[in-house]
Write a protein that holds these residues in place. Sequence first.
Motif, short mmCIF file in Angstrom:
data_model
loop_
_atom_site.label_atom_id
_atom_site.label_comp_id
_atom_site.label_asym_id
_atom_site.label_seq_id
_atom_site.Cartn_x
_atom_site.Cartn_y
_atom_site.Cartn_z
N VAL A 238 7.56 1.42 -7.04
CA VAL A 238 7.18 2.07 -5.53
C VAL A 238 8.24 2.33 -4.52
O VAL A 238 7.75 3.19 -3.88
N GLU B 175 0.54 0.71 -5.02
CA GLU B 175 0.32 -0.35 -5.82
C GLU B 175 -1.35 -0.55 -6.05
O GLU B 175 -1.53 -1.09 -7.12
N GLU B 176 -2.04 -0.29 -4.99
CA GLU B 176 -3.23 -0.61 -5.07
C GLU B 176 -4.07 0.21 -6.24
O GLU B 176 -5.09 -0.30 -6.77
N ALA C 104 -0.37 7.77 0.96
CA ALA C 104 0.77 6.50 1.35
C ALA C 104 1.42 6.70 2.46
O ALA C 104 1.81 5.74 3.17
N ARG D 83 4.72 -1.72 -9.66
CA ARG D 83 5.28 -2.24 -8.54
C ARG D 83 6.76 -2.08 -8.37
O ARG D 83 7.17 -1.65 -7.27
N TYR E 165 8.10 5.98 -2.85
CA TYR E 165 7.83 5.91 -1.46
C TYR E 165 8.75 6.60 -0.48
O TYR E 165 8.41 7.59 0.12
N TRP F 77 -0.98 5.33 5.16
CA TRP F 77 -1.40 3.91 5.37
C TRP F 77 -0.39 3.06 4.68
O TRP F 77 -0.32 1.81 4.76
N GLY F 78 0.91 3.65 4.12
CA GLY F 78 2.01 2.72 3.59
C GLY F 78 2.05 2.73 2.06
O GLY F 78 1.19 3.00 1.53
N GLU F 79 3.18 2.14 1.68
CA GLU F 79 3.40 2.13 0.11
C GLU F 79 2.52 1.07 -0.61
O GLU F 79 2.29 1.25 -1.66
N ASN F 80 1.58 0.49 0.15
CA ASN F 80 0.79 -0.43 -0.74
C ASN F 80 -0.43 0.35 -1.41
O ASN F 80 -1.10 -0.18 -2.34
N VAL F 81 -0.68 1.51 -0.76
CA VAL F 81 -1.68 2.40 -1.28
C VAL F 81 -1.08 2.65 -2.79
O VAL F 81 -2.15 2.87 -3.66
#
Length: 291
Positions: A178, A169-170, A160, A175, A182, A163-167
Motif C-alpha cells: 500500500v 487496504e479495505e 484513495a 497491506r 499510494y 479518502w486516504g490509503e486505507n481505501v
Amino acid sequence: MMVSNMSMEGVARISYDRFIKLLYERDMPELQELTIGRVSRIEDHGIYVTLEEYNKEAYIPLKELSTRFIKHPRELVKLNQKVVVKIYRMRGIAINASMKRVLPGERQKKLQEWRKLRKSMIMLQQMADQLGISIEEAIKKIGKPIIEYYETPYDGFEAAVRWGENVLEEVGVPREWVPKIYDIIKNNIKLKEVVLKRHLVISTLAPDAIMRIKKALSEGQKLAPDKIEVKYISSPRYLVRVKGFDWKEATKLFERFFNTVKAIIVSDNKWLTEVSFEEMESKRKSRREKG
C-alpha cells in the motif's frame, strides 16, 4: 462518433486487449456493448474497425455510420481513426457494429471509461515496476480487487486520493504494498479542490469565554487539520476556510466543524451566548459561476 488521439505519459508493456482480458476476464464483446474501434479498412459499402478491448475486427455498414446521409465512408472517417461503436449483431466470429446507434451521452461515458482504463493500465505498470512484480500480478492483486468495488481501477485510485490509503487496504490490496502504491497514485492523480469560506460569529459572556472559544476552535479543527483553517478577524468574527473536492463535501465538513464548536461553547453555559455563521459573497459567486 469520433475519438481524438490522446497522449499519455508512461508506457505499459502489455497490449490493451490483454489488459482488459486479465482485468475483466472477457475476450469477446456482448450485444449492445459500447467499445472503441480503430478504423482499419475503408470500403465503398462500409468500414472495418479493430475493437481495442478485444483485438477483434468488426464491420460497420454504410447505413450504420451516421444519422445523416453520406455517399462514402471517407466523408466521415479516416484510416486509423478511433471511433465509439455499439455492437448490434454477432454471428460466430463475425461482428457487426454501428456508430449511428451510439447516443451522445453514451459516447461521453464510454470515452471517460476508456481514458480511465488506459490510465489504469499505465499506473499498474508503474506499480509493478516499483514493487518488482509482473504487470500480470499487479492486475491480479491490485486491479481486480479494486474493480470489485469500483467501475475501473482508476476510480479506486481517485477514491484513495480523496479518502486516504486505507481505501486500498479495505478493498483487499496487499497491506505491505500500500505505501508504494499510494505514493504512485498521489504523484499521478491531482484532484481539484474547492475552498468554502464562511464568517463564524462567537460571542459569550461566560467567565471562561476565551478558554472556551480556544478549546472549541481547536476541537473543531481536529476533525480535519489539513482541510480546516481558522483565522481571527476581530471580535466576535473568525474567518473559516474549508477545503474539499466539491462543494457538497466542503459544506458537510463545515457543518461538522460548526456543530462541534457550538456544542462546546454552549455546554453548561447559562450566560448570554451567540454562535452563528455567515456565508461570504465569494462563495455565492463561485456557485453561480459553476452553475
